[in-house]
Motif scaffolding. Structure first.
Motif, PDB file in Angstrom:
ATOM      1  N   ARG A   8      41.403  36.742  40.268  1.00 41.92           N
ATOM      2  CA  ARG A   8      40.874  37.621  41.310  1.00 41.92           C
ATOM      3  C   ARG A   8      41.463  37.144  42.625  1.00 41.92           C
ATOM      4  O   ARG A   8      41.252  36.001  43.014  1.00 41.92           O
ATOM      5  CB  ARG A   8      39.355  37.563  41.350  1.00 41.92           C
ATOM      6  N   VAL A   9      42.177  38.017  43.267  1.00 43.10           N
ATOM      7  CA  VAL A   9      42.819  37.676  44.530  1.00 43.10           C
ATOM      8  C   VAL A   9      42.260  38.589  45.604  1.00 43.10           C
ATOM      9  O   VAL A   9      42.013  39.770  45.360  1.00 43.10           O
ATOM     10  CB  VAL A   9      44.356  37.807  44.416  1.00 43.10           C
ATOM     11  N   ALA A  10      42.043  38.033  46.789  1.00 43.57           N
ATOM     12  CA  ALA A  10      41.436  38.791  47.884  1.00 43.57           C
ATOM     13  C   ALA A  10      42.385  38.816  49.069  1.00 43.57           C
ATOM     14  O   ALA A  10      43.061  37.830  49.367  1.00 43.57           O
ATOM     15  CB  ALA A  10      40.102  38.173  48.288  1.00 43.57           C
ATOM     16  N   TYR A  35      40.943  41.965  44.022  1.00 44.42           N
ATOM     17  CA  TYR A  35      41.668  42.737  43.023  1.00 44.42           C
ATOM     18  C   TYR A  35      41.733  41.920  41.744  1.00 44.42           C
ATOM     19  O   TYR A  35      41.878  40.705  41.771  1.00 44.42           O
ATOM     20  CB  TYR A  35      43.077  43.073  43.522  1.00 44.42           C
ATOM     21  N   HIS A  36      41.631  42.656  40.600  1.00 40.48           N
ATOM     22  CA  HIS A  36      41.577  42.017  39.285  1.00 40.48           C
ATOM     23  C   HIS A  36      42.921  42.197  38.582  1.00 40.48           C
ATOM     24  O   HIS A  36      43.370  43.323  38.350  1.00 40.48           O
ATOM     25  CB  HIS A  36      40.464  42.647  38.450  1.00 40.48           C
ATOM     26  N   LEU A  37      43.542  41.069  38.220  1.00 40.01           N
ATOM     27  CA  LEU A  37      44.805  41.082  37.490  1.00 40.01           C
ATOM     28  C   LEU A  37      44.621  40.330  36.183  1.00 40.01           C
ATOM     29  O   LEU A  37      43.870  39.346  36.126  1.00 40.01           O
ATOM     30  CB  LEU A  37      45.939  40.428  38.293  1.00 40.01           C
ATOM     31  N   GLN A  38      45.310  40.806  35.138  1.00 42.98           N
ATOM     32  CA  GLN A  38      45.282  40.131  33.850  1.00 42.98           C
ATOM     33  C   GLN A  38      46.714  39.893  33.361  1.00 42.98           C
ATOM     34  O   GLN A  38      47.618  40.708  33.620  1.00 42.98           O
ATOM     35  CB  GLN A  38      44.496  40.938  32.810  1.00 42.98           C
ATOM     36  N   GLY A  71      40.911  34.269  47.097  1.00 44.18           N
ATOM     37  CA  GLY A  71      41.670  33.803  48.240  1.00 44.18           C
ATOM     38  C   GLY A  71      42.994  34.538  48.281  1.00 44.18           C
ATOM     39  O   GLY A  71      43.370  35.271  47.348  1.00 44.18           O
ATOM     40  N   PRO A  72      43.780  34.381  49.345  1.00 42.26           N
ATOM     41  CA  PRO A  72      45.072  35.073  49.412  1.00 42.26           C
ATOM     42  C   PRO A  72      46.109  34.483  48.461  1.00 42.26           C
ATOM     43  O   PRO A  72      47.122  35.121  48.198  1.00 42.26           O
ATOM     44  CB  PRO A  72      45.481  34.891  50.875  1.00 42.26           C
ATOM     45  N   LEU A  73      45.871  33.275  47.954  1.00 37.63           N
ATOM     46  CA  LEU A  73      46.814  32.642  47.037  1.00 37.63           C
ATOM     47  C   LEU A  73      46.040  32.053  45.868  1.00 37.63           C
ATOM     48  O   LEU A  73      45.088  31.308  46.058  1.00 37.63           O
ATOM     49  CB  LEU A  73      47.598  31.527  47.740  1.00 37.63           C
ATOM     50  N   VAL A  74      46.447  32.422  44.642  1.00 36.60           N
ATOM     51  CA  VAL A  74      45.848  31.883  43.424  1.00 36.60           C
ATOM     52  C   VAL A  74      46.973  31.252  42.607  1.00 36.60           C
ATOM     53  O   VAL A  74      47.900  31.953  42.175  1.00 36.60           O
ATOM     54  CB  VAL A  74      45.131  32.975  42.604  1.00 36.60           C
ATOM     55  N   LYS A  75      46.892  29.942  42.397  1.00 41.01           N
ATOM     56  CA  LYS A  75      47.932  29.248  41.637  1.00 41.01           C
ATOM     57  C   LYS A  75      47.798  29.570  40.153  1.00 41.01           C
ATOM     58  O   LYS A  75      46.756  30.004  39.670  1.00 41.01           O
ATOM     59  CB  LYS A  75      47.805  27.738  41.856  1.00 41.01           C
ATOM     60  N   THR A 119      42.234  48.827  38.619  1.00 39.64           N
ATOM     61  CA  THR A 119      41.551  49.315  39.817  1.00 39.64           C
ATOM     62  C   THR A 119      40.689  50.503  39.447  1.00 39.64           C
ATOM     63  O   THR A 119      40.947  51.221  38.478  1.00 39.64           O
ATOM     64  CB  THR A 119      42.550  49.750  40.903  1.00 39.64           C
ATOM     65  N   ASN A 120      39.652  50.714  40.271  1.00 38.37           N
ATOM     66  CA  ASN A 120      38.838  51.911  40.095  1.00 38.37           C
ATOM     67  C   ASN A 120      39.635  53.138  40.492  1.00 38.37           C
ATOM     68  O   ASN A 120      40.662  53.057  41.176  1.00 38.37           O
ATOM     69  CB  ASN A 120      37.568  51.820  40.948  1.00 38.37           C
ATOM     70  N   SER A 121      39.156  54.285  40.092  1.00 38.13           N
ATOM     71  CA  SER A 121      39.849  55.527  40.424  1.00 38.13           C
ATOM     72  C   SER A 121      39.563  55.919  41.864  1.00 38.13           C
ATOM     73  O   SER A 121      38.661  55.399  42.511  1.00 38.13           O
ATOM     74  CB  SER A 121      39.395  56.647  39.488  1.00 38.13           C
ATOM     75  N   GLY A 122      40.316  56.893  42.351  1.00 41.36           N
ATOM     76  CA  GLY A 122      40.103  57.405  43.701  1.00 41.36           C
ATOM     77  C   GLY A 122      40.593  56.428  44.751  1.00 41.36           C
ATOM     78  O   GLY A 122      41.573  55.705  44.567  1.00 41.36           O
ATOM     79  N   ASP A 123      39.862  56.378  45.867  1.00 38.90           N
ATOM     80  CA  ASP A 123      40.263  55.525  46.976  1.00 38.90           C
ATOM     81  C   ASP A 123      39.743  54.104  46.848  1.00 38.90           C
ATOM     82  O   ASP A 123      40.089  53.245  47.654  1.00 38.90           O
ATOM     83  CB  ASP A 123      39.757  56.128  48.298  1.00 38.90           C
ATOM     84  N   ASP A 124      38.864  53.845  45.886  1.00 41.46           N
ATOM     85  CA  ASP A 124      38.323  52.504  45.693  1.00 41.46           C
ATOM     86  C   ASP A 124      39.270  51.725  44.793  1.00 41.46           C
ATOM     87  O   ASP A 124      39.285  51.902  43.580  1.00 41.46           O
ATOM     88  CB  ASP A 124      36.936  52.585  45.065  1.00 41.46           C
ATOM     89  N   LEU A 125      40.094  50.850  45.383  1.00 47.77           N
ATOM     90  CA  LEU A 125      41.114  50.132  44.628  1.00 47.77           C
ATOM     91  C   LEU A 125      40.657  48.748  44.222  1.00 47.77           C
ATOM     92  O   LEU A 125      41.444  47.978  43.678  1.00 47.77           O
ATOM     93  CB  LEU A 125      42.394  50.029  45.484  1.00 47.77           C
ATOM     94  N   ARG A 126      39.417  48.406  44.496  1.00 45.92           N
ATOM     95  CA  ARG A 126      38.955  47.083  44.128  1.00 45.92           C
ATOM     96  C   ARG A 126      38.727  46.983  42.632  1.00 45.92           C
ATOM     97  O   ARG A 126      38.762  47.980  41.910  1.00 45.92           O
ATOM     98  CB  ARG A 126      37.663  46.759  44.888  1.00 45.92           C
ATOM     99  N   GLU A 127      38.457  45.750  42.182  1.00 42.46           N
ATOM    100  CA  GLU A 127      38.304  45.524  40.750  1.00 42.46           C
ATOM    101  C   GLU A 127      37.094  46.269  40.211  1.00 42.46           C
ATOM    102  O   GLU A 127      36.106  46.464  40.900  1.00 42.46           O
ATOM    103  CB  GLU A 127      38.138  44.040  40.464  1.00 42.46           C
TER     104      GLU A 127
END
Length: 730
Positions: free
Chosen positions: A75-77, A84-87, A52-56, A164-172
């Motif tokens: 994982r925030v969308a 996108y994957h954040l740790q 979602g756009p907001l993750v508590k 993020t993946n390399s190149g133009d693919d910035l997704r997890e």
């Protein structure tokens, strides 16, 4: 020399094997043995969360948890490009995050504490100190580990990172962000490890059978005994070559690697309402090759980041301090499918995402400042498009066009654009509170709308229930009506069926009566036919008896006549021997002809009687057979007559010869005449027997034909018998 070669060969093989393994990890981004530290203490498998756009902060997913630290992820969308994957890596003082191999680019920000980052690039090992505000990037395929310092304040080391993946693919990344180097090393067989480490087998057994360590352990002093992860370093050093720079080689390259620290650099923008800084690849060369940038915003109490949009990047923010409100506006163009205006409250540790081209504003409350760090999906310098203040993009547009766009006068547009003297970060007292109030109102309206919707749904369900009940009642009535109609129809069908059954029974009874009457008629006809046949048989038997009696009488008469003839012949033999013999012969011939004639007449009568009993079709055949029989009898009679004439001629010749011989031969002639008479009588008797045999055969033939006709009548049925009886009667 040969021993050295035999020892070095396994090392060469292991070195090639490890390089190939490392190459596959870097290129394919797939875990060699496990992914993302799976199987370690406190590790849980990746599942769908966030999105979602907001993750508590309380919605973070715990990945690693030990007494020395933990790792959580979210994982925030943004609702457009994906998730996108954040740790969030948190280390207790004097702790160690064990070496891992990156599957994706890692860009991180140091939030609190201090420590040391050690990594290895293609040629050398590098280490840098970490402190609050540091920003850095590690490319995929990098092997690194992190150590936290033991400070007097005992502050935890907190590192916020995005993968993020390399190149133009910035997704997890799909295969997890990294893999444990320990699992990669111990994934090899015992023989390979022994050859690679060049140690005895019991050492390898000790390593393989040792207790598995967690991903975060207590810090290891430099002077302690060699531990497992140091043995791993030795293994890597062996594979990479003793002459090169090993992973844990103390003689590492002395070249200094600089990290960017936001607190050491002058902010890009600053005023009394706050400041902001954007870190691009120009400021941090390590970002080259990556498409992730970093920014930090500090809003003072009662201030606001002016309404703006980012035309080049999606922004993923993490609240570092305080709390604030974020307002995101959806454009009115397009279909608005999946797009809606949003406002949400952000607290420390929360993560939020805003896609590009979506106007937004971040606001701080009156009682506290609001600080957040963000990751943007571009490393180029940001050029936000502000809607208000001196940097407003509206000031570049024609005022008349702008007035027409808002449907206001030019004076109104001038007042709107010229009134604000600040830019970027503006004063906005109680704006956040107002947003909260509006959010609460929206929430209440949403709840009211939800309540009304639920009531409406309940009402609709009630109406639907009533409709269903009415429909059910109507269906029941319809079914009852149909059942009644069906019952009546069944009763009518049953009555009709009974009537048809009665009709069939009457018809069957009538048919049985007719059949019985027909059977009686046939039986009566058969009985009459049998009676007629019996009478006919009796008549035929009577006729046969009469004929037999007549035949016997004729035979007796013939015998008497023959006896009389013999007597007469004996009496007058002496006187009229010649004439008597001639007369006797003539008389015998005449009698024979008469007997033959009588026999012929008798046979003809019998044939005619038999022909009357035959059918018209068989009459012709029997007539033909009778004619043939008559011809045969006539032929036999003719032959008998010829034979008789021949005998007479012979007798005449014999008499002539006797007359010529004279008196002396009279006695001899008398004897011969007697013999001739006896011979003639014998021939007559034989002829009579032949005629009797012929009559008997004819009777048998007629009896056989009669039996054949009866068999044929039985096969043809009563009708044929009645027809034959009729024909016979006729």
């Amino acid at each position: 020399m040969s021993d050295k070669k035999s020892v070095s060969t396994p090392f060469e093989c292991c070195r090639i094997l490890f390089k190939f393994l490392l190459f596959m990890v870097i290129i394919s981004n797939v875990a060699i043995h496990v992914t993302a530290l799976s199987g370690r203490e406190g590790i849980t498998p990746s599942t769908e969360w966030g999105l979602g756009p907001l993750v508590k902060r309380g919605e973070r997913k715990l990945v690693v948890s030990t007494e020395n630290g933990e790792v959580s992820s979210v994982r925030v969308a943004d609702g457009i490009t994906g998730s996108y994957h954040l740790q969030f890596i948190t280390l207790e003082p004097n702790s160690l995050f064990l070496p891992v191999v990156l599957h994706a680019d890692m860009v991180f920000y140091v939030h609190t504490g201090s420590g040391r980052l050690t990594w290895m690039d293609e040629t050398e090992q590098k280490s840098v100190d970490l402190r609050i505000g540091d920003v850095f990037r590690l490319p995929f395929g990098t092997i690194f580990f992190i150590e936290s310092n033991l400070e007097p304040a005992r502050q935890k080391l907190r590192v916020y990172s995005i993968f993020t993946n390399s190149g133009d693919d910035l997704r997890e990344p799909l295969s997890g962000p990294y893999s444990s180097i320990r699992d990669m090393v111990l994934g090899f067989d015992r023989k390979v490890l022994q050859a690679a480490f060049h140690v005895p087998e019991d050492v390898i057994d000790e390593v393989l059978n040792g207790t598995e360590v967690p991903a975060i352990i207590h810090g290891v002093p430099k002077t302690t005994k060699k531990t497992l992860w140091e043995m791993e370093a030795q293994f890597m050093k062996s594979l990479l070559g003793k002459g090169g720079h090993g992973f844990f080689d103390s003689q590492s390259n002395k070249k200094k690697t600089e990290l960017f620290n936001i607190f050491k650099e002058k902010p890009d923008f600053e005023n009394c309402n706050g400041w902001s800084t954007v870190i691009t690849r120009k400021k941090l060369p390590a970002l080259k090759g990556s498409h992730i940038g970093i920014y930090v915003v500090n809003l003072t109490k009662g201030s606001m980041m002016a309404p703006h949009w980012n035309p080049t990047a999606t922004e993923i923010g993490i609240a570092l301090q305080g709390e604030g409100m974020v307002r995101v506006v959806c454009s009115s163009t397009g279909t608005k499918q999946g797009c809606q205006n949003m406002r949400f409250k952000v607290e420390e540790g929360d993560v939020f995402a805003v896609p590009r081209f979506r106007p937004m504003a971040q606001m701080a409350f009156n009682n506290n400042s609001f600080v957040f760090v963000g990751f943007s999906t571009t490393t180029k310098r940001h050029h936000p498009q502000y809607l208000t203040g001196k940097a407003s993009v509206l000031r570049t547009l024609d005022r008349q066009i702008l007035a027409a766009s808002f449907n206001v006068t030019n004076t109104t547009i001038d007042r709107i654009l010229e009134a604000q003297g600040e830019s970027v970060i503006l004063e906005c007292t109680s704006c956040a509170e107002e947003e909260v109030r509006l959010m609460e109102e929206e929430r209440r309206r949403a709840e009211e709308e939800e309540r009304r919707r639920e009531e409406e749904e309940a009402r609709q369900r009630e109406e639907e229930r009533r409709r269903e009940e009415e429909e059910a009642r109507r269906k029941e009535e319809e079914e009852a009506r149909k059942a009644e109609e069906e019952r009546r129809k069944r009763e009518a069908e049953e009555a009709r069926r009974r009537e048809e059954e009665a009709t069939r029974e009457k018809e069957e009874q009538r048919r049985r009566q007719e059949e019985e009457a027909r059977r009686r008629e046939e039986e009566e006809a058969r009985r009459q036919e049998e009676e007629i046949r019996r009478r006919q048989e009796e008549e035929e038997a009577r006729k046969r008896e009469e004929e037999e009696a007549a035949r016997r009488q004729q035979e007796e008469e013939a015998e008497r006549e023959a006896e009389e003839a013999r007597t007469r012949e004996e009496e007058e033999a002496a006187r009229q021997q010649g004439e008597e013999a001639q007369r006797e012969a003539e008389e015998a011939r005449r009698r024979e002809e008469e007997a033959a004639r009588r026999r012929e007449e008798q046979a003809q009568r019998e044939a005619e009687e038999a022909s009357r009993r035959e059918e018209e079709a068989a009459a012709r055949r029997r007539q033909e057979r009778e004619e043939a029989e008559r011809e045969r009898q006539a032929e036999e009679a003719r032959r008998e007559g010829e034979e008789t004439r021949r005998h007479e001629e012979e007798e005449e010749e014999e008499e002539t010869r006797r007359g010529e011989r004279g008196e002396e031969e009279e006695e001899e002639g008398g004897r011969k005449e007697e013999e001739a008479a006896r011979e003639a009588e014998k021939r007559r008797q034989e002829e009579a027997q032949r005629q009797q045999e012929a009559a008997r055969r004819q009777e048998e033939e007629m009896e056989r034909r009669h039996q054949e006709e009866e068999t044929e009548e039985e096969e043809q049925g009563p009708y044929a018998r009645r027809k034959r009886t009729f024909l016979k009667t006729a």
